[in-house]
Design an enzyme around this catalytic site. Structure first.
Site, PDB file in Angstrom:
ATOM      1  N   HIS A 136       0.833  -1.224   0.000  1.00  0.00           N
ATOM      2  CA  HIS A 136       0.000   0.000   0.000  1.00  0.00           C
ATOM      3  C   HIS A 136       0.862   1.267   0.000  1.00  0.00           C
ATOM      4  CE1 HIS A 136      -4.030  -1.593   0.562  1.00  0.00           C
ATOM      5  NE2 HIS A 136      -3.670  -2.301   1.609  1.00  0.00           N
TER       6      HIS A 136
ATOM      7  N   SER B 159      -7.703  -2.107  11.413  1.00  0.00           N
ATOM      8  CA  SER B 159      -7.312  -1.563  10.103  1.00  0.00           C
ATOM      9  C   SER B 159      -7.160  -0.051  10.101  1.00  0.00           C
ATOM     10  CB  SER B 159      -8.338  -1.955   9.048  1.00  0.00           C
ATOM     11  OG  SER B 159      -8.613  -3.329   9.117  1.00  0.00           O
TER      12      SER B 159
ATOM     13  N   HIS C 276      -2.485  -1.246  13.459  1.00  0.00           N
ATOM     14  CA  HIS C 276      -2.002  -0.059  12.725  1.00  0.00           C
ATOM     15  C   HIS C 276      -1.709   1.029  13.756  1.00  0.00           C
ATOM     16  CE1 HIS C 276      -2.113  -0.960   8.416  1.00  0.00           C
ATOM     17  NE2 HIS C 276      -2.938  -1.915   8.796  1.00  0.00           N
TER      18      HIS C 276
END
Lengths: 334, 334
Positions: free
Chosen positions: B16, B167, B196
């Site tokens: 990402h 997330s 995260h």
């Protein structure tokens, strides 16, 4: 108590991150925005505090006097703070001068087992009617009982709050809980916490400190500070507000301010492998640069130097020990 | 239980961070070092998992097949893992192909309330005698009771472990404790956690997960990953070892490996102001880039977009909502 006092040492601890080369433009930008954002205390100066600018520790680009005069002129609601380590800061020259310029908050600091060196500086600042905090550095090296004993000395000298610093970022939340709880229980003055992020725990440790009764926290924009950096102020304030605490800081302004500060000089630190080792071994992250330099020179692993320094319980001022250890390791390592 | 299973999604979640442009050279460097360092599971692929490379989500520089074939050839003790979201990954084409190449661990993921979409992919992978984990993403959006219910569905399909993903980096340790404790209590299979760092809690939340009974943790070199990044693997392992847990990973090698990975491609993420807002509002950090772009286009504050998206509980696949909110705010904001 739901209201917390936030002190921002970006222009002091962050000074370490740029070898004390903060420019006057950056300092003034920061001071003006701190005022606008509602930061309660802005701590400024050389990374090692008042009077520490020197060939050995690094010369500041901007002198203490210039810095304090210019910041003083820009702060009204935000209090002007200084970090004072007796030995670096003399009373007659440095401290007297800073108080004349109009510093509001004097934070007198010592190694966590050396509170007695702070007596005269605390008393002098109190006599001058300043707000005075006692600061115990490298607090991971002392037990809760020892910290209480040292803090009580500072309290008896006149300190109006006690801050413990996790200078090497070596503490886990369980350690912070134990120490802050003991201090809050045994002292009659507020207790605070100053985090470093070597083990990724700066925010979690700060929150744990508050949940254990601390009411003063330090944080810097983007975590700008020595080694792996400090508690990132805008993250800290966001989490505290989410948890229902009040800081008096405007979060939206703080987030924008941090973006601008980053674009100018507050380069976000990251946790390098050497910083991890610093946290694991409990050796001050400020030693990272000399350790890396000397390890390279002697062709040894800087991680081994850190582990050996940790075993020998090195503290600030003992930089010579790095060379001793490097020479020892280069002869004794496999 | 003192031994933890570490899964490293640097080459998947980190994808990402570089718009899925990891090069084959970097991938192979990483795979070889993962094996050498004792990483138990290496998860590879497009940021959104198997079969997700597309114009809409971003094309991977290296195809799933090339990636899996080359990594397979380099891993012996380290298991090869993939992230599989039904809808992106088809069984007949993508999953079948990956299993033929010799993937060891299949992690089948859904939004935290949509476990039923994982049934066929889990069953198919189990029938092919692979190790299969069920993954619940955006776990901050569901209560412990709902997570237990969804996890039990995955367990009934044949999942051999359940991982919950924070997330958006929106969870605090108290949330993680509550959710992991409930899952461990109600499930007969191991439980894991994927962090995260939006609120600076990636390491603290991971440790809390372990203390609450989780036995599987995800971490990436330097935290390389979407938005504010993941739990930084070398920090996580250092802290776990300090606490007395075993991971089978060689910490010295891991630290050196992370230094090298950083110099090649694992740029350390930092917590930007937008990431903080993402964590505060519980909106997936992968939305940060489109939110910033669209907010600029409509001359509105991206923070306001995030707060509004948070109120509307946006989830993956609803990217159109960002534009709707931006248009709405540009008309309704003061």
């Amino acid at each position: 108590m739901n209201h917390l006092l936030i002190s921002d040492p970006t222009l002091r601890d962050g000074s370490h991150a740029v070898q004390h080369q903060l420019t006057m433009d950056h300092i003034l930008f920061y001071a003006e925005h701190a005022e606008h954002t509602g930061i309660p205390i802005l701590e400024v100066g050389h990374g090692n505090g008042l009077g520490a600018s020197s060939l050995q520790l690094g010369k500041s680009l901007v002198s203490d006097t210039e810095l304090l005069v210019q910041c003083r002129a820009r702060l009204t609601n935000t209090k002007l703070g200084i970090h004072v380590i007796p030995g670096f800061a003399t009373i007659n020259k440095d401290l007297n001068n800073a108080l004349d310029i109009g510093v509001d908050v004097v934070r007198v600091a010592s190694h966590c087992t050396e509170a007695n060196i702070t007596k005269r500086h605390i008393e002098y600042s109190r006599n001058r009617e300043k707000e005075v905090f006692g600061v115990l550095m490298m607090s991971h090296m002392a037990s809760p009982a020892v910290l209480v004993e040292e803090a009580k000395k500072m309290e008896s000298y006149g300190a109006q709050a006690i801050i413990i610093m996790d200078s090497a970022g070596a503490s886990l939340p369980v350690d912070v809980h134990e120490k802050i709880t003991a201090l809050v229980h045994h002292l009659d003055i507020p207790v605070g916490f100053h985090a470093h992020n070597n083990l990724g725990m700066a925010i979690a440790n700060s929150i744990t400190a508050v949940e254990s009764g601390a009411t003063i926290l330090d944080g810097t924009s983007r975590g700008f500070g020595a080694g792996a950096g400090n508690a990132q102020l805008e993250v800290l304030v966001a989490v505290l507000h989410k948890m229902g605490y009040q800081t008096g800081i405007d979060l939206y302004r703080l987030l924008d301010f941090a973006d601008q500060a980053e674009s100018l000089f507050c380069t976000p630190p990251h946790i390098s492998s050497v910083s991890v080792i610093s946290g694991l071994t409990g050796v001050f992250s400020g030693f990272a640069k000399p350790v890396e330099r000397i390890a390279k020179q002697y062709n040894i692993d800087p991680k081994d130097v850190f582990f050996e320094l940790g075993k020998r319980k090195i503290i600030a001022g003992q930089e010579d020990l790095i060379l001793d250890v490097a020479i020892w390791l280069s002869h004794h390592a496999k």
